[in-house]
Scaffold this active site. Structure first.
Site, PDB file in Angstrom:
ATOM      1  N   GLU A  53       0.837  -1.203   0.000  1.00  0.00           N
ATOM      2  CA  GLU A  53       0.000   0.000   0.000  1.00  0.00           C
ATOM      3  C   GLU A  53       0.875   1.259   0.000  1.00  0.00           C
ATOM      4  OE1 GLU A  53      -0.076  -2.617   2.000  1.00  0.00           O
ATOM      5  OE2 GLU A  53      -2.031  -2.924   2.932  1.00  0.00           O
ATOM      6  N   ARG A 189      14.628 -23.639  -6.847  1.00  0.00           N
ATOM      7  CA  ARG A 189      15.442 -23.537  -5.629  1.00  0.00           C
ATOM      8  C   ARG A 189      15.453 -22.101  -5.117  1.00  0.00           C
ATOM      9  NH1 ARG A 189      20.747 -27.157  -7.235  1.00  0.00           N
ATOM     10  NH2 ARG A 189      19.725 -29.197  -7.078  1.00  0.00           N
TER      11      ARG A 189
HETATM   12 ZN   LIG Z   1       0.968  -2.901   5.889  1.00  0.00          ZN
END
Ligand SMILES: [Zn+2]
Length: 307
Positions: A53, A189
């Site tokens: 965010e 991997r």
């Molecule tokens: Zn956060």
């Protein structure tokens, strides 16, 4: 596909870029939309750094548009102080009026509290868009916290006559991989926190279990060597990559990166190994053989994916 689903799909695409670097945090992607135009995007790049965010909000050129925008995020925004301040607080502070969330955070530190905080601040919140896909994205994180063990992927190459590593007539290892499949094996991997092999595979194949044919960090190497009978000049003991050796008794560390870990071999060792990995915050394990070890994982129901 609805508009909400379209933008959450984009969050999933973005989130996936964090595959090799976010653990032990989950992968998360976020998109900011203003009048049906994406004006910001971000994802959680690396554990300890900014959340999705924050990166999405930072990427918006004209912050004034945030007041008329929707933020889409694949996972519920956090509401607690971890290594970074809570994302729910940032969304409130930036006065983003609408939040669309893929799935709720399944764990105690967040678990609905982020959503509650946003709603209390008067933000319109939609939860559960492409929920299944969003939970699938963070399956390692969910498995680790739910079952207290890593997400387990079994991997082997098998010949048409049903053998995975041996030419029956000559009794020698047979190479089944091509340059392309070995490239893919190294990519796999790099995408895992740890790789495990049994004693026989370590002895016959002498693998280095590194990711030399791909980008990214080497996973933690794990080998079972009950009586410490493996030759010490094997690649696994070269001291260049962090390695755990599961043995019957504890021993001095031969070098800074190799650790002997004692197990009780009179009992099932798989749950003991799982406990060691859980304590070391290993969220994903690739089991590369051999057949006895792979079979013991299958028989114990300890696997999530097979390649
Ligand atoms: Zn956060």
């Amino acid at each position: 596909m609805t508009k909400d689903e379209k933008y959450i799909s984009r969050c999933l695409q973005l989130a996936y870029n964090g595959l090799c670097n976010t653990a032990p945090n989950p992968m998360v992607g976020a998109v900011i939309v203003h009048h049906d135009t994406i004006i910001g995007e971000g994802y959680h790049i690396r554990c300890g750094e900014a959340h999705a965010e924050v990166n999405a909000i930072r990427s918006v050129k004209d912050e004034n548009l945030l007041k008329e925008s929707t933020i889409y995020v694949s996972l519920e925004p956090c509401s607690h102080y971890g290594k970074t301040p809570p994302c729910a607080d940032l969304i409130i502070e930036k006065r983003i009026p609408k939040v669309v969330i893929g799935c709720m955070d399944p764990f105690s530190m967040v678990a609905g509290r982020g959503i509650e905080k946003l709603r209390k601040a008067g933000i319109e919140v939609t939860v559960g868009v492409l929920e299944e896909e969003c939970r699938h994205l963070i399956r390692r994180f969910i498995t680790f916290h739910t079952f207290k063990r890593p997400y387990i992927t079994l991997k082997w190459a098998e010949s048409a006559d049903g053998f995975i590593d041996m030419n029956r007539t000559e009794g020698k290892p047979v190479i089944l991989s091509s340059p392309l499949t070995s490239l893919l094996a190294h990519k796999k991997r790099a995408e895992h926190d740890a790789i495990l092999v049994g004693r026989r595979t370590a002895l016959l194949d002498n693998p280095s279990l590194s990711t030399r044919n791909w980008y990214g960090t080497h996973p933690l190497r794990l080998v079972i060597d009950k009586d410490l009978t493996l030759p010490r000049d094997l690649e696994l003991f070269n001291g260049r990559i962090r390695t755990f050796v599961f043995t019957r008794e504890s021993h001095h560390q031969p070098n800074a990166l190799t650790t002997y870990i004692p197990l009780d071999f009179s009992k099932d060792i798989l749950p003991q190994i799982m406990e060691v990995l859980y304590q070391n915050k290993i969220q994903s394990l690739l089991v590369e053989g051999g057949s006895i070890l792979l079979q013991s994982f299958i028989d114990s129901g300890l696997w999530d994916e097979a390649l």
